[in-house]
Design an enzyme around this catalytic site. Structure first.
Site, PDB file in Angstrom:
ATOM      1  CE1 TYR A  93      -3.205  -2.969   1.082  1.00 53.34           C
ATOM      2  CE2 TYR A  93      -4.550  -0.985   1.087  1.00 53.34           C
ATOM      3  CZ  TYR A  93      -4.452  -2.364   1.060  1.00 53.34           C
ATOM      4  OH  TYR A  93      -5.579  -3.118   1.005  1.00 53.34           O
ATOM      5  CG  ASP A 115      -8.100  -5.061   1.925  1.00 49.52           C
ATOM      6  OD1 ASP A 115      -9.052  -4.587   2.566  1.00 49.52           O
ATOM      7  OD2 ASP A 115      -8.052  -5.079   0.683  1.00 49.52           O
ATOM      8  CG  ASP A 147     -13.662  -7.432   2.553  1.00 47.23           C
ATOM      9  OD1 ASP A 147     -13.327  -6.639   3.451  1.00 47.23           O
ATOM     10  OD2 ASP A 147     -14.189  -7.075   1.485  1.00 47.23           O
TER      11      ASP A 147
END
Ligand code: NAD
Ligand code: IPM
Ligand code: MN
Length: 345
Positions: A139, A240, A244
């Site tokens: 990121y 990440d 989810d």
């Protein structure tokens, strides 16, 4: 000194779920007898529209001065093709506030196993915590954009791995004493460094059982045997994706909260879901992830443990009484679900 809470509604369903958290905070603060000053600031796509910047200077100053930042969500098709994207504001905020530790719990509340898409016997007792590194890795690496080739780089230093691993070991110590570090050490150099740093630290935690798992196998285990996990420690991108997935195992992404913490007391608290453009404006988003994020803010940054427990209990009761939004197969609107939780506070 007055407790300062900054709300960043953001985009899509963000304002809808932030409204829900504000209603809960107003009631719980009265019940627990504490006061606070609330501010609202522009962030994400909405701030691109109003300020030409997803993380405007005044929003940045307010967040830096806040005891807690409660965020809805950012992003959406309107800004997806632009030269500046809402998500850049989110990454800048996480980096500038130094919130390197992202805690993402996924718990099946007892009696609510039927919310999971998995068979009840698979998920009964599922209670895991993903500790996601939030300010490093792909990121934040060097990037080159191009139409013929593009580059993203992944870098981790020993210090970066140590500080997040410390959070995960400590969390495991306070829970069931099991830590699974997830990486891709069979391919990635950063993962091999990650693994060796975590191994070095294990001697400080003889009471914690550590194992390592490759991320592909972890994705599989998360749906075949989610109750095997206690604390999962992993890097930014893997965390990440796995969070989810874990949220869906526990019922719905709409239920999942998160806390992003740094070395100070403040933090950013947000549901793990995004702006949900497909349902935005319809008043039907599940507010629970944001309401439970508020509970995490009260616990981790605002010294209001009793208020946090009160909220978590009220959410469990509302769900157990059959309340829920469409994603749980129920018919409450965002406002009805929020009212059901407020009545049970
Ligand atoms: P999303 O999380 O917004 O939505 C994925 C699916 O989950 C959609 O079907 C959506 O309707 C559903 N969903 C999400 N939140 C829900 C809720 N509260 N209640 C019921 N259903 C819910 O992911 P996406 O569609 O891939 O991304 C949309 C935008 O959000 C993108 O711009 C993305 O970058 C952004 N995003 C932002 C954040 C954040 O602000 N922290 C997080 C994830 C995605
Ligand atoms: C999340 C989101 C963000 C992330 C995006 C919007 C940058 O997916 O908070 O999980 O990838 O961290
Ligand atoms: Mn995400």
């Amino acid at each position: 000194m007055t407790t300062k809470i900054v709300f960043l509604p953001g985009d899509g369903v963000g304002p809808e779920v932030i409204g829900a958290a504000e209603a809960v905070l107003a009631k719980v603060s009265e019940q627990e007898g504490f006061s606070y000053a609330a501010e609202h600031h522009a962030f994400g796509g909405a701030a691109i529209d109003s300020h030409g910047d997803p993380f405007p200077t005044e929003t940045r100053a307010a967040c830096l001065a806040a005891d807690a930042v409660i965020l809805g969500a950012v992003g959406g098709p309107k800004w997806a093709g632009g030269s500046v994207r809402p998500e850049q504001g989110l990454l800048a905020m996480r980096s500038e506030l130094g919130t390197f530790a992202n805690l993402r719990p996924a718990t099946i509340m007892p009696g609510l196993e039927a919310l999971s898409p998995l068979r009840p016997e698979r998920v009964t007792g599922c209670d895991l915590l993903i500790v996601r590194e939030l300010t490093g890795g792909l990121y934040f690496g060097d990037r080159e954009e191009g139409s013929e080739a593009a580059l993203d780089t992944c870098r981790y230093s020993r210090d970066e791995v140590e500080r997040i691993a410390r959070i995960a070991f400590d969390a495991a110590r306070g829970r069931r004493g099991k830590l699974t570090s997830v990486d891709k050490a069979n391919v990635l150099a950063t993962s091999r460094l990650w693994r060796s740093v975590v191994d070095d630290m294990a001697t400080d935690y003889p009471d914690v059982t550590l194992d390592h798992m490759l991320v592909d196998a972890a994705a599989m285990r998360l749906v075949s045997a989610p109750t095997d996990f206690d604390v999962i420690l992993t890097e930014n991108l893997f965390g990440d994706i796995l969070s989810d997935q874990a949220s869906a195992v526990a019922g719905s992404i709409g239920l999942a909260p998160s806390a992003s913490l740094g070395s100070g007391k403040g933090g950013i608290f947000e549901p793990i879901h995004g702006s949900a453009p497909d349902i935005a404006g319809q008043g039907k988003a599940n507010p629970v992830g944001t309401i439970l994020s508020l509970a995490m803010a009260l616990r981790h940054s605002l010294d209001q443990e009793a208020a946090a427990v009160r909220i978590e209990t009220a959410v469990s009761k509302a769900l157990a009484d059959g309340h829920g939004t469409f994603d749980l197969g129920c018919s409450d609107s965002t406002k009805e679900m929020t009212a059901a939780i407020c009545e049970r506070l």
